[in-house]
Write a protein that holds these residues in place. Structure first.
Motif, mmCIF file in Angstrom:
data_model
loop_
_atom_site.group_PDB
_atom_site.id
_atom_site.type_symbol
_atom_site.label_atom_id
_atom_site.label_comp_id
_atom_site.label_asym_id
_atom_site.label_seq_id
_atom_site.Cartn_x
_atom_site.Cartn_y
_atom_site.Cartn_z
ATOM 1 N N LYS A 135 -2.111 -42.544 -29.481
ATOM 2 C CA LYS A 135 -1.963 -42.087 -31.121
ATOM 3 C C LYS A 135 -0.292 -42.180 -30.534
ATOM 4 O O LYS A 135 0.328 -41.165 -29.718
ATOM 5 N N ASN A 245 -3.790 -30.118 -21.167
ATOM 6 C CA ASN A 245 -1.935 -30.061 -22.013
ATOM 7 C C ASN A 245 -1.477 -29.418 -20.242
ATOM 8 O O ASN A 245 -2.457 -29.518 -19.278
ATOM 9 N N ALA A 264 -0.645 -36.244 -26.698
ATOM 10 C CA ALA A 264 0.670 -35.389 -26.936
ATOM 11 C C ALA A 264 2.052 -36.092 -26.629
ATOM 12 O O ALA A 264 2.714 -36.344 -26.548
ATOM 13 N N HIS A 267 2.664 -38.953 -29.403
ATOM 14 C CA HIS A 267 2.670 -38.235 -30.725
ATOM 15 C C HIS A 267 3.627 -36.702 -30.638
ATOM 16 O O HIS A 267 3.569 -35.950 -31.497
ATOM 17 N N SER A 268 3.559 -36.121 -29.763
ATOM 18 C CA SER A 268 3.780 -34.224 -29.776
ATOM 19 C C SER A 268 5.342 -34.220 -28.475
ATOM 20 O O SER A 268 5.312 -33.343 -28.429
ATOM 21 N N PRO A 270 8.374 -33.740 -27.337
ATOM 22 C CA PRO A 270 9.639 -32.990 -27.861
ATOM 23 C C PRO A 270 11.375 -34.446 -27.598
ATOM 24 O O PRO A 270 11.499 -34.732 -26.514
#
Length: 280
Positions: A135, A245, A264, A267-268, A270
């Motif tokens: 991802k 998570n 994550a 793809h996520s 920060p």
């Protein structure tokens, strides 16, 4: 040596620069003398882990090969707010032309490495490895995967050709778990590892009888993960995925799985706050 080979890295950076410079840098060309020179430092504005520095350095070098660029940190180095990451000196216009592209790579990839490091720290002492998935942002997979490793993560399949990964839709289309594994084994030969995804403990039992190398436990509860580890008895590598998570990853790791894959991470993540500051 770059974590990403130059023949892979260079086209990625060129595409990014072409996107940003397709109309020229009208601001720098209109405001700054053609022969003006400067020195600038890329600096961390918060704590994290450095990554993507080769991409940042190459951004400057491709815009103007005469720029003097120096890495002050390496990928994987911990950063504190205020740390200098790289320095660049030479023609002021060309530094500014490359600034945003260099920062885009460094902030994003350092963010990936920093988030990965948090997951790795969260499972420390359990033996579980943190791994990325596919991802990834189109065109940036090589850089994102390298950034995960800079943050302490473990490699996973890079592309579809690296290993067989039989998931729910493959199972539905091929007639079942055992059938899919058998077909993959016949087609792949002795050099290709086989992974299969299961959703329940009953599916796990079927998979174990078929003998894959890796079993992906998709969205298992912690109780089911512990039971899966017991039933497996070390026969296959167990990978947990889904619902992961920073608040759940430790509990998953403590159930005894070998790998925890986390989409994550790529793809996520920060961005890590980095800036380029011109020195007086």
């Amino acid at each position: 040596m770059s974590a990403v080979p130059y023949p892979v890295l260079e086209p990625i950076i060129r595409r990014a620069l072409e996107e940003d410079l397709s109309g020229g840098d009208v601001t720098s060309l209109s405001c700054i003398d053609a022969d003006a020179t400067a020195r600038a430092v890329m600096r961390a504005r918060e704590a994290g882990v450095a990554a993507g520095l080769d991409a940042a350095l190459l951004s400057f070098r491709l815009v103007e090969p005469s720029l003097r660029v120096e890495a002050l940190k390496r990928d994987g180095d911990p950063l504190e707010g205020g740390d200098d990451v790289l320095a660049v000196s030479g023609n002021a216009r060309t530094i500014l032309m490359a600034e945003r592209t260099a920062l885009n790579f460094a902030t994003h990839l350092s963010g990936v490495a920093s988030l990965t490091a948090r997951y790795v720290e969260a499972v420390a002492g359990t033996g579980a490895k943190i791994s990325p998935t596919r991802k990834t942002l189109p065109g940036l997979r090589a850089l994102q995967k390298a950034a995960v490793e800079a943050g302490g993560g473990s490699p996973h399949r890079f592309a579809l050709g690296d290993a067989v990964m039989i998931k729910d839709n493959h199972i539905a289309a091929s007639g079942g778990i055992a059938e899919a594994i058998e077909r993959a084994r016949k087609a792949g030969g002795h050099m290709r590892r086989i992974s299969v995804e299961v959703d329940t403990l009953d599916q796990l039992d079927i998979a174990l009888d078929a003998g894959p190398d890796v079993i992906l436990l998709d969205n298992f509860s912690n109780k089911a993960l512990a039971e899966a580890v017991t039933r497996n008895q070390g026969r296959a590598v167990l990978e947990a995925s889904g619902g992961v998570n920073l608040s759940t990853v430790r509990g998953i790791a403590e159930r005894g799985v070998d790998v925890i894959s986390v989409g994550a991470l790529t793809h996520s993540a920060p961005a890590l706050d980095l800036g380029l500051d011109f020195e007086a």
